[in-house]
Design a protein around this motif. Sequence first.
Motif, PDB file in Angstrom:
ATOM      1  N   VAL A 276     -10.412  13.727  40.679  1.00  0.00           N
ATOM      2  CA  VAL A 276     -10.348  12.519  39.858  1.00  0.00           C
ATOM      3  C   VAL A 276      -9.467  12.746  38.633  1.00  0.00           C
ATOM      4  O   VAL A 276      -8.603  11.924  38.313  1.00  0.00           O
ATOM      5  CB  VAL A 276     -11.769  12.055  39.454  1.00  0.00           C
ATOM      6  N   VAL A 277      -9.650  13.865  37.963  1.00  0.00           N
ATOM      7  CA  VAL A 277      -8.825  14.160  36.790  1.00  0.00           C
ATOM      8  C   VAL A 277      -7.368  14.358  37.212  1.00  0.00           C
ATOM      9  O   VAL A 277      -6.444  13.921  36.509  1.00  0.00           O
ATOM     10  CB  VAL A 277      -9.376  15.394  36.032  1.00  0.00           C
ATOM     11  N   GLY A 278      -7.151  14.968  38.373  1.00  0.00           N
ATOM     12  CA  GLY A 278      -5.790  15.134  38.879  1.00  0.00           C
ATOM     13  C   GLY A 278      -5.121  13.806  39.190  1.00  0.00           C
ATOM     14  O   GLY A 278      -3.940  13.597  38.863  1.00  0.00           O
ATOM     15  N   LEU A 279      -5.854  12.892  39.825  1.00  0.00           N
ATOM     16  CA  LEU A 279      -5.301  11.568  40.118  1.00  0.00           C
ATOM     17  C   LEU A 279      -4.991  10.807  38.828  1.00  0.00           C
ATOM     18  O   LEU A 279      -3.939  10.171  38.715  1.00  0.00           O
ATOM     19  CB  LEU A 279      -6.295  10.751  40.946  1.00  0.00           C
ATOM     20  N   ALA A 280      -5.907  10.866  37.882  1.00  0.00           N
ATOM     21  CA  ALA A 280      -5.675  10.177  36.608  1.00  0.00           C
ATOM     22  C   ALA A 280      -4.484  10.792  35.867  1.00  0.00           C
ATOM     23  O   ALA A 280      -3.662  10.065  35.299  1.00  0.00           O
ATOM     24  CB  ALA A 280      -6.931  10.225  35.750  1.00  0.00           C
ATOM     25  N   GLY A 281      -4.375  12.107  35.894  1.00  0.00           N
ATOM     26  CA  GLY A 281      -3.240  12.768  35.258  1.00  0.00           C
ATOM     27  C   GLY A 281      -1.922  12.425  35.933  1.00  0.00           C
ATOM     28  O   GLY A 281      -0.913  12.184  35.259  1.00  0.00           O
ATOM     29  N   ALA A 282      -1.924  12.378  37.267  1.00  0.00           N
ATOM     30  CA  ALA A 282      -0.706  12.011  37.997  1.00  0.00           C
ATOM     31  C   ALA A 282      -0.328  10.564  37.712  1.00  0.00           C
ATOM     32  O   ALA A 282       0.859  10.235  37.579  1.00  0.00           O
ATOM     33  CB  ALA A 282      -0.909  12.224  39.492  1.00  0.00           C
ATOM     34  N   ALA A 283      -1.324   9.696  37.600  1.00  0.00           N
ATOM     35  CA  ALA A 283      -1.057   8.299  37.286  1.00  0.00           C
ATOM     36  C   ALA A 283      -0.464   8.163  35.890  1.00  0.00           C
ATOM     37  O   ALA A 283       0.504   7.416  35.675  1.00  0.00           O
ATOM     38  CB  ALA A 283      -2.344   7.479  37.395  1.00  0.00           C
ATOM     39  N   LEU A 284      -1.026   8.893  34.940  1.00  0.00           N
ATOM     40  CA  LEU A 284      -0.507   8.858  33.576  1.00  0.00           C
ATOM     41  C   LEU A 284       0.918   9.406  33.520  1.00  0.00           C
ATOM     42  O   LEU A 284       1.797   8.821  32.878  1.00  0.00           O
ATOM     43  CB  LEU A 284      -1.423   9.660  32.648  1.00  0.00           C
ATOM     44  N   TYR A 285       1.150  10.509  34.214  1.00  0.00           N
ATOM     45  CA  TYR A 285       2.498  11.078  34.263  1.00  0.00           C
ATOM     46  C   TYR A 285       3.481  10.088  34.877  1.00  0.00           C
ATOM     47  O   TYR A 285       4.593   9.902  34.378  1.00  0.00           O
ATOM     48  CB  TYR A 285       2.500  12.387  35.059  1.00  0.00           C
TER      49      TYR A 285
ATOM     50  N   LYS B   9       3.219   6.805  34.980  1.00  0.00           N
ATOM     51  CA  LYS B   9       3.409   5.690  34.046  1.00  0.00           C
ATOM     52  C   LYS B   9       4.390   6.057  32.940  1.00  0.00           C
ATOM     53  O   LYS B   9       5.244   5.259  32.574  1.00  0.00           O
ATOM     54  CB  LYS B   9       2.086   5.284  33.412  1.00  0.00           C
ATOM     55  N   VAL B  10       4.244   7.265  32.406  1.00  0.00           N
ATOM     56  CA  VAL B  10       5.103   7.682  31.302  1.00  0.00           C
ATOM     57  C   VAL B  10       6.531   7.935  31.783  1.00  0.00           C
ATOM     58  O   VAL B  10       7.497   7.521  31.126  1.00  0.00           O
ATOM     59  CB  VAL B  10       4.524   8.946  30.611  1.00  0.00           C
ATOM     60  N   SER B  11       6.685   8.589  32.928  1.00  0.00           N
ATOM     61  CA  SER B  11       8.026   8.988  33.361  1.00  0.00           C
ATOM     62  C   SER B  11       8.786   7.891  34.102  1.00  0.00           C
ATOM     63  O   SER B  11      10.004   7.809  33.981  1.00  0.00           O
ATOM     64  CB  SER B  11       7.946  10.249  34.220  1.00  0.00           C
TER      65      SER B  11
ATOM     66  N   SER C 273       5.755   3.152  36.305  1.00  0.00           N
ATOM     67  CA  SER C 273       4.817   2.629  37.300  1.00  0.00           C
ATOM     68  C   SER C 273       3.856   3.744  37.693  1.00  0.00           C
ATOM     69  O   SER C 273       4.102   4.905  37.415  1.00  0.00           O
ATOM     70  CB  SER C 273       5.549   2.114  38.535  1.00  0.00           C
ATOM     71  N   GLY C 274       2.781   3.370  38.337  1.00  0.00           N
ATOM     72  CA  GLY C 274       1.776   4.352  38.728  1.00  0.00           C
ATOM     73  C   GLY C 274       2.180   5.116  39.968  1.00  0.00           C
ATOM     74  O   GLY C 274       3.366   5.261  40.286  1.00  0.00           O
ATOM     75  N   LEU C 275       1.188   5.588  40.688  1.00  0.00           N
ATOM     76  CA  LEU C 275       1.448   6.352  41.905  1.00  0.00           C
ATOM     77  C   LEU C 275       2.060   5.459  42.977  1.00  0.00           C
ATOM     78  O   LEU C 275       1.705   4.291  43.097  1.00  0.00           O
ATOM     79  CB  LEU C 275       0.135   6.944  42.426  1.00  0.00           C
ATOM     80  N   PRO C 276       2.980   5.993  43.779  1.00  0.00           N
ATOM     81  CA  PRO C 276       3.587   5.175  44.835  1.00  0.00           C
ATOM     82  C   PRO C 276       2.629   4.975  45.996  1.00  0.00           C
ATOM     83  O   PRO C 276       1.801   5.824  46.279  1.00  0.00           O
ATOM     84  CB  PRO C 276       4.789   6.005  45.280  1.00  0.00           C
ATOM     85  N   PHE C 277       2.705   3.836  46.656  1.00  0.00           N
ATOM     86  CA  PHE C 277       1.918   3.621  47.868  1.00  0.00           C
ATOM     87  C   PHE C 277       2.807   3.846  49.071  1.00  0.00           C
ATOM     88  O   PHE C 277       2.583   4.723  49.859  1.00  0.00           O
ATOM     89  CB  PHE C 277       1.316   2.222  47.895  1.00  0.00           C
ATOM     90  N   LEU C 278       3.818   3.064  49.226  1.00  0.00           N
ATOM     91  CA  LEU C 278       4.837   3.261  50.250  1.00  0.00           C
ATOM     92  C   LEU C 278       6.185   2.939  49.627  1.00  0.00           C
ATOM     93  O   LEU C 278       6.260   2.369  48.544  1.00  0.00           O
ATOM     94  CB  LEU C 278       4.584   2.347  51.456  1.00  0.00           C
ATOM     95  N   SER C 279       7.223   3.273  50.290  1.00  0.00           N
ATOM     96  CA  SER C 279       8.556   3.076  49.748  1.00  0.00           C
ATOM     97  C   SER C 279       8.837   1.600  49.501  1.00  0.00           C
ATOM     98  O   SER C 279       8.742   0.775  50.393  1.00  0.00           O
ATOM     99  CB  SER C 279       9.594   3.638  50.710  1.00  0.00           C
ATOM    100  N   GLU C 280       9.204   1.272  48.274  1.00  0.00           N
ATOM    101  CA  GLU C 280       9.582  -0.097  47.964  1.00  0.00           C
ATOM    102  C   GLU C 280      10.942  -0.419  48.586  1.00  0.00           C
ATOM    103  O   GLU C 280      11.264  -1.586  48.778  1.00  0.00           O
ATOM    104  CB  GLU C 280       9.612  -0.307  46.457  1.00  0.00           C
ATOM    105  N   ALA C 281      11.711   0.604  48.902  1.00  0.00           N
ATOM    106  CA  ALA C 281      13.014   0.379  49.524  1.00  0.00           C
ATOM    107  C   ALA C 281      12.864  -0.245  50.903  1.00  0.00           C
ATOM    108  O   ALA C 281      13.757  -0.936  51.376  1.00  0.00           O
ATOM    109  CB  ALA C 281      13.776   1.692  49.630  1.00  0.00           C
ATOM    110  N   ARG C 282      11.714  -0.022  51.549  1.00  0.00           N
ATOM    111  CA  ARG C 282      11.485  -0.609  52.870  1.00  0.00           C
ATOM    112  C   ARG C 282      10.879  -1.997  52.741  1.00  0.00           C
ATOM    113  O   ARG C 282      10.498  -2.598  53.732  1.00  0.00           O
ATOM    114  CB  ARG C 282      10.543   0.282  53.688  1.00  0.00           C
ATOM    115  N   GLY C 283      10.765  -2.494  51.528  1.00  0.00           N
ATOM    116  CA  GLY C 283      10.245  -3.831  51.333  1.00  0.00           C
ATOM    117  C   GLY C 283       8.730  -3.900  51.284  1.00  0.00           C
ATOM    118  O   GLY C 283       8.159  -4.985  51.322  1.00  0.00           O
ATOM    119  N   GLU C 284       8.064  -2.767  51.204  1.00  0.00           N
ATOM    120  CA  GLU C 284       6.607  -2.758  51.157  1.00  0.00           C
ATOM    121  C   GLU C 284       6.164  -2.666  49.716  1.00  0.00           C
ATOM    122  O   GLU C 284       6.752  -1.969  48.914  1.00  0.00           O
ATOM    123  CB  GLU C 284       6.070  -1.593  51.985  1.00  0.00           C
TER     124      GLU C 284
END
Length: 124
Positions: free
Chosen positions: A66-75, A77-79, A82-93
Amino acid sequence: RSRRLAAAADDGELAPRSVAAAAAAGLGSNAVMWASLYSVATTGGGLPAGPFGVVGLVEGVSYLLVVGLAGAALYGKVSTGSGLPFLSEARGERPGGLLGAAEGLSCLSVAAGAAVLLLLSTRC
């Protein structure tokens, strides 16, 4: 098949199975963490260790995930803004889905954990 996965890895895109696994692990870990936080808030101690310490192990790993997911999400967002990717937006998803739910719930869980720690420090 392996060429597709290798190409996806080169593009920084996550394979759908790994996204589903991360989402499932994140959601399951959040459930364990909330049970643990409830136990800590009401009894002052975490979940019982269980047979051979398995419950304690699951509790500890859940906190780390949980702390790892929250840290990755924060990273993310800052960098990237946006948050964690779900699928490639390049494919229109579109992003979001279960991984987005796990990400949001993880951030909420970390905040709840801080609130429980604050509650415990005021009791003493």
